[in-house]
Each structure stands twice: as structure tokens, then as C-alpha cells.
Design a protein around this motif. Structure first.
Motif, short mmCIF file in Angstrom:
data_model
loop_
_atom_site.label_atom_id
_atom_site.label_comp_id
_atom_site.label_asym_id
_atom_site.label_seq_id
_atom_site.Cartn_x
_atom_site.Cartn_y
_atom_site.Cartn_z
N GLY A 60 0.79 -1.23 0.00
CA GLY A 60 0.00 0.00 0.00
C GLY A 60 0.82 1.28 0.00
O GLY A 60 0.26 2.38 0.00
N SER A 61 2.15 1.14 -0.04
CA SER A 61 3.00 2.33 -0.01
C SER A 61 2.70 3.27 -1.20
O SER A 61 2.61 4.48 -1.05
N VAL A 110 -12.92 -2.77 6.69
CA VAL A 110 -12.07 -3.81 7.28
C VAL A 110 -10.93 -3.18 8.07
O VAL A 110 -10.59 -3.62 9.17
N ARG A 111 -10.34 -2.13 7.49
CA ARG A 111 -9.11 -1.58 8.09
C ARG A 111 -9.00 -0.11 7.72
O ARG A 111 -9.38 0.30 6.62
N VAL A 112 -8.49 0.70 8.66
CA VAL A 112 -8.19 2.11 8.38
C VAL A 112 -6.80 2.38 8.95
O VAL A 112 -6.61 2.28 10.16
N VAL A 113 -5.85 2.68 8.07
CA VAL A 113 -4.50 2.94 8.58
C VAL A 113 -3.95 4.23 7.99
O VAL A 113 -4.33 4.63 6.89
N ARG A 114 -3.10 4.87 8.74
CA ARG A 114 -2.41 6.04 8.23
C ARG A 114 -1.05 5.58 7.73
O ARG A 114 -0.33 4.91 8.44
N MET A 115 -0.75 5.89 6.47
CA MET A 115 0.50 5.40 5.90
C MET A 115 1.32 6.56 5.35
O MET A 115 0.94 7.17 4.37
N PRO A 116 2.46 6.90 5.97
CA PRO A 116 3.23 8.04 5.51
C PRO A 116 3.90 7.81 4.15
O PRO A 116 4.00 8.71 3.36
N SER A 117 4.36 6.59 3.87
CA SER A 117 5.08 6.31 2.64
C SER A 117 6.23 7.28 2.43
O SER A 117 7.00 7.51 3.34
N LEU A 118 6.35 7.90 1.22
CA LEU A 118 7.48 8.79 0.91
C LEU A 118 7.48 10.04 1.77
O LEU A 118 8.53 10.58 2.08
#
Lengths: 361, 161, 102
Positions: free
Chosen positions: B71-72, B126-134
Motif C-alpha cells: 500500500g506504499s 475492514v481496516r483504516v491505517v495512516r501510511m506516511p510512505s514517501l
């Protein structure tokens, strides 16, 4: 009087990058902006920027602005003169920057003008009614000051500015009635920008234009009408929109008056947004001591403005005798070319060719 | 149609889909970036080097076999044009980048919307996430919805009930 | 007309509250506001009247370019309120004419 090697006019992405390039080469810079804060229009962009990942793409516009402003403010060779507007440019390198009741005389060997652009207006009934605003103005109020000028918005124009505004309004919790565009297809917005607002339920009404706004002292209602192939209104297709703000995103025009005042030759090139100073890829104009970077040299976007600013800065520094890495200049020119190697840059490239060829060369 | 309003048709969407077998194996990144935008954060964001691009203005090519479905790239894409898909028998999971207020919570039932914002089916979060990635300062969230497999190619947005 | 208190991306940290006067009436703003953003946050959109036809005019460009937002600030006419920071105790009036310099 302030004496300086290079005067930079405008503190947006072009001006800040120009100032940094000059200052890094060792010259002294005075950066003048009529606003009291650096950043230009970058400060209100909440989306992640396109471009190269190793040059800030994937980072939100306002973060890019903060990072650049930090570098500019802490650079020992850069002096800031905020809240001042350039009102005079003379052939001997004298410039006048002023507030309403005072002025500063500046003596500069070179000047890089990064004045940017202003929003266009279109004609419709009562278009001067409070509540009719430039799309950029709504962005500024909302994202810079946290102030919402209305509850329900109609956006005119489906270029990137209009579509991005719709997304930002949704982020701020406002209602977007619709985006209208007189064209039979998207007015230049990236497909992905258009897709992300429409899947959130914002209607895109094509072949439709605004005919008027109505209200007691401020906008309470807007009326739009469908147009035919010849852009003539189709009777009976009027639609009422109960909105309190109409945001116009109908294009930008370069702010070229300062070039005209300085005696730089300007040329009317519709593909670049109107009158622009004649210039080459390095930012040279027809005056040897005056340089330009986008959007003042042609409406494009923040990445090319940044590159253009850096190139103009490096060029000015080099021509003042400061050491500049030629390879870096080559690299920036190549980057500009690869960025524009896209159907999305077709219009700009045509405009630049027109500007640099034929009778204007 | 892409040229008219920016929407890919189902034929456009099919050009970037992984194989049925890969879709069944686990989450996989699928892009809906059909324009020659000068942009490459997706390439840089991929921790396993599964995304490539001929030049800056090319469309990305995702090597679905190498993609781990982390998911990145979904979070890094400035155009919010990458999604994760996972076909689990009768059900499918669709992961959508989300940058609005009132994020849903896992277990919640929401309305699945299509690319035009029209309701198409019920979806459960199903899911909630915070993803910083770059971008370390990014606040983009990834919301994973479960829908009937029949709607996997349609649902690209949602609305809280 | 409201202030954003919650935003998924941006942060609006608490700022110092200041008082300014619009046509004699005290209004509240935050430090860092421009005169224009302060007025709009108070629901005021008509900043001036056009010179010939006396039509209401409000803010249009927000970058100090278009002259639509000129007002009388601390007695001085033709102030571009969209690029002028609001200050404690400032007096702001609608401008109804070309302006008379103090």
C-alpha cells in the motif's frame, strides 16, 4: 537605499528558487514581495505534488513552501523586503519598492522578476457581487487563514485549479454544488484530479456556463445555461444553483506590467496566457540585466516555475562573474525538457516556440 | 471516458489488471493512471521495486508478481490513482486512499460508490491505517473495504451511512 | 462564514485573539489574519462601493492585485485589505468613494 547584486521580485516557488540559486553562488540577494509572507500560491496547495520523487514530488504543496521559505530565511546572502510592491524600474539598475506611505530605493546589478500570475474574470450578470471570487482567493481564505467564505460553492472552470479547489472544499467540510465548464470536455485538469473529486460525488457539468449571480448585497443564487456547439446558450436549459460563493477558475494571466515598465519587450502569446516578456530557457529577456521565470513568463505550474527560477538564478549569478556549475545548468535544462515531454505540455511548448521564433526572435 | 471527464472505461481498467490468480493470492496494487503526467513517486515509494516507468511522463508498470500489496504506492500517488484489490472468493477487498474528515472505523458499514460517486453496494470497513510512505508528514489514510466480488472493479469511493 | 476547526491535512493552531473595529463595532480576529479574512470570518463580504454606480464590492483575488477589496483602514483610504494584516485596535470602514487622503 539598498545596494545588492541581484533583486528578486516575488516570493513564490520561482522567486525563492531563483534567490537560493543566486545566493548559493555567492552573490547578495534582495527578495521583494508585496505580501508579508513567503510562499506565493504554493502555501495553499494541500495535494501532493507531481514531478520527480527526488525533488519533492509526493510532498504536499504547503510543505514544499515551508521548506523553501525556511532555506530562504536562513540564508546569509538573502535579505527580505516583505509587504513591498515594485513600482519603478529604471534603465540604470535603480528600482523602487513601496508600501502605501513609504518607499525604498534599490540599486541592483541584475533583477529576476518572478511576479507570477493573476486570475481571469469572465462576463456574466452581477459578476461584481460579493461572493464571486477567484478560485485562488477561496483557497487562500480557506487553507491559509482557515476561513470559509460560504457554505455551498459553484466552481466555474474545470482546469486543475477548479478541480483541486473542489477537492480542497470537500476537505474543509464544505458543499460543492458542481463544477461547470463551457467546453465539451475537461478544461485541462489532470484526469486523476477530476476523477478523485467526481467519485466523492461532485458533478462535472460540461457544455454549461454561468449567466448570472443574484442576491441582496451578496451571492445567494447562480444561474447556468447549457451551450451548443457554437457556445451559444440553449434556451430553456437554465439551472439555478443555490450557492453563496461562485469561484472562478477560468484561467490565469501572467503579471507582465513590471516588465513593460522596465522596458522589456513583451509579446502576446495566448498559449502562455497573454502578454509575456520575451525570454529564453535560461530566463534572459530583451534587457540584459532583467531575467524572468514562470508563471510570469507563461502560465505553467509549480515544478516548472521552480526549475525556471533556479535556471534564471544560476544564469544571473554566472553573468555577474560568480562560479556556477555548468553541468548543473545542463541538468536543469534536461529536467525541464523531460518534464515537458508530455501531451499535457503541448500548449506551453507551442507558446514558447511561437515566442522564440519568427518575428519575435 | 478519459478524454471527456477523466474516467476510465471498464476496458481501460482491464488493461492494468493483474491475473485472476494473482488477484486471489492477496492484496495487489492496481493503477488507474492513464495519462502521460510527469510524475514518479509511485516508483520511488515501492519497497520491492515492483513499479517501473520508461520515463518521467510514462504510465507506471506494476509487476504484479513482485508486488506485495503493502500500500506504499497507494499513499504516495499524488493523483490518488492507485488502489489495492484482493479477490477472496465471493468477497473482494478494495483499498482506497482517503484524505477527508470523518474517517470510518473498522466494522462500520458504508455505502460503496463508483467512480462517478454513485452508490453501487454495501461495503464493510475492514481496516483504516495512516501510511506516511514517501512523505513523513503525509496524513493520507488507507481505507480497506470489503464488498461482494462482483463490485470489485466498480467500488472506488464510499460514503458514510 | 465559519472558521475551520478540524481538517484532515492542515493544522490551524490556536492563535492570539485580537479586537478590531468595523464601522465602530468591535469584532474578533486572530493574529495572522488579513483585514479581509478577519471581516469574512465575521460574515462581512461587502467591503466597499463602486465609485460610479455604488454597487457593493467584496474580495476577489486575495493577492493584492485587483483592487476590489480597498477599504479605509485607520483613516487611510485605498488599503488592499487582502494583503494587510489585521492589528489590535485597528479601525476599518467601508470605502464609498475614491478616498480622501488624511
Amino acid at each position: 537605499m539598498i545596494e545588492v547584486d541581484v533583486l528578486v521580485v516575488g516570493g513564490g516557488p520561482a522567486g525563492m528558487n531563483a534567490a537560493l540559486a543566486v545566493a548559493d553562488a555567492g552573490a547578495t540577494v534582495l527578495l521583494v514581495d508585496r505580501f508579508y509572507k513567503l510562499g506565493g500560491q504554493l502555501v495553499k496547495q494541500t495535494h501532493k505534488f507531481f514531478g520527480w520523487a527526488d525533488r519533492g514530488a509526493g510532498t504536499r504543496g504547503f510543505h514544499l513552501a515551508e521548506d523553501l521559505a525556511q532555506k530562504v530565511k536562513s540564508h546569509p546572502n538573502i535579505r527580505l523586503l516583505m509587504g513591498h510592491e515594485l513600482i519603478g524600474a529604471y534603465a540604470d539598475g535603480t528600482y523602487i519598492a513601496a508600501t502605501w506611505d513609504a518607499h525604498v530605493k534599490i540599486k541592483a546589478k541584475k533583477a529576476i522578476m518572478c511576479t507570477g500570475a493573476a486570475e481571469r474574470m469572465i462576463t456574466f450578470e452581477n459578476n461584481d457581487l460579493p461572493g464571486v471570487m477567484g478560485a485562488g482567493a477561496v483557497q487562500t481564505l480557506m487553507n491559509e487563514y482557515g476561513v470559509m467564505p460560504g457554505q455551498r460553492y459553484l466552481i466555474v472552470g474545470s482546469g486543475n485549479v477548479g478541480v483541486i479547489l473542489a477537492y480542497q472544499l470537500l476537505q474543509a467540510g464544505a458543499q460543492v454544488d458542481a463544477i461547470v465548464d463551457v467546453l465539451p470536455k475537461l478544461g485541462g485538469a489532470y484526469w486523476v484530479h477530476a476523477a478523485k473529486v467526481q467519485r466523492l460525488g461532485v458533478p462535472l457539468l460540461l457544455r454549461r456556463t454561468i449567466t448570472g449571480v443574484y442576491g441582496d448585497g451578496r451571492v445567494e443564487k447562480a444561474v447556468t445555461v447549457a451551450v451548443d456547439e457554437r457556445f451559444e446558450p440553449v434556451p430553456g436549459t437554465e439551472m439555478e444553483h443555490h450557492v453563496d460563493v461562485v469561484a472562478l477558475a477560468v484561467g490565469l494571466m501572467p503579471l507582465a506590467d513590471v516588465f513593460q515598465a522596465a522596458g522589456v519587450k513583451t509579446v502576446y502569446v495566448p498559449e502562455l496566457g497573454g502578454f509575456v516578456p520575451w525570454h529564453d530557457e535560461l530566463g534572459h529577456t530583451t534587457c540584459p540585466d532583467i531575467y524572468v521565470a514562470e508563471d510570469a513568463g507563461g502560465i505553467e505550474e509549480a515544478t516548472t516555475a521552480s526549475l525556471g527560477g533556479t535556471l534564471a538564478g544560476l544564469t544571473a549569478a554566472k553573468e555577474l562573474g560568480y562560479p556556477v556549475d555548468e553541468k548543473a545548468v545542463e541538468q536543469y535544462l534536461k529536467s525541464l525538457e523531460s518534464f515537458r515531454d508530455s501531451s499535457l505540455s503541448q500548449k506551453v511548448k507551442e507558446g514558447l516556440n511561437k515566442l522564440r521564433s519568427g518575428e519575435h526572435a | 471516458m478519459l478524454e471527456i471527464d477523466g474516467f476510465p472505461t471498464i476496458e481501460d481498467v482491464r488493461t492494468t489488471l493483474p491475473s485472476e490468480e494473482r488477484l486471489a493470492r492477496g492484496p495487489v496494487a492496481v493503477h488507474e493512471c492513464f495519462q502521460d503526467i510527469p510524475c514518479n513517486p509511485c516508483v520511488a515509494s515501492c519497497p520491492v521495486g515492483a513499479i517501473s516507468m520508461e520515463k518521467l511522463t510514462s504510465q507506471p508498470i506494476i509487476d504484479h508478481d513482485r508486488c506485495t500489496g503493502c500500500g506504499s504506492c497507494v499513499s504516495a500517488c499524488p493523483g490518488l490513482a492507485i488502489f489495492l484489490l484482493w479477490k477472496k472468493g465471493e468477497k473482494a477487498q478494495v483499498t482506497i486512499p482517503y484524505e477527508m474528515l470523518n474517517a470510518p472505523t473498522p466494522g462500520e458499514t458504508v455505502e460503496g460508490l463508483d467512480r462517478y460517486g454513485r452508490p453501487v453496494c454495501e461495503a464493510s470497513v475492514v481496516r483504516v491505517v495512516r501510511m506516511p510512505s514517501l512523505d513523513k508528514r503525509s496524513k493520507t489514510m488507507l481505507v480497506t473495504l470489503e464488498v461482494d466480488a462482483a463490485y470489485m472493479l466498480d467500488v472506488r469511493s464510499f460514503r458514510k451511512g | 462564514m465559519r472558521r475551520i476547526t478540524e481538517h484532515p491535512i492542515l493544522e490551524f493552531p490556536e492563535r492570539k485573539v485580537i479586537t478590531f473595529y468595523f464601522e465602530g463595532k468591535p469584532l474578533t480576529a486572530y493574529e495572522g489574519d488579513t483585514v479581509a479574512s478577519a471581516l469574512i470570518s465575521n460574515g462581512i463580504q461587502a467591503f466597499r462601493e463602486s465609485i460610479e454606480l455604488h454597487r457593493p464590492r467584496g474580495m476577489f483575488c486575495a493577492i493584492g492585485n485587483c483592487s476590489s477589496c480597498l477599504m479605509v483602514v485607520n483613516g487611510v483610504p485605498n488599503v488592499r485589505t487582502c494583503v494587510t494584516p489585521v492589528e489590535e485596535g485597528m479601525t476599518v470602514e467601508r470605502q464609498l468613494n475614491r478616498g480622501v487622503m488624511p
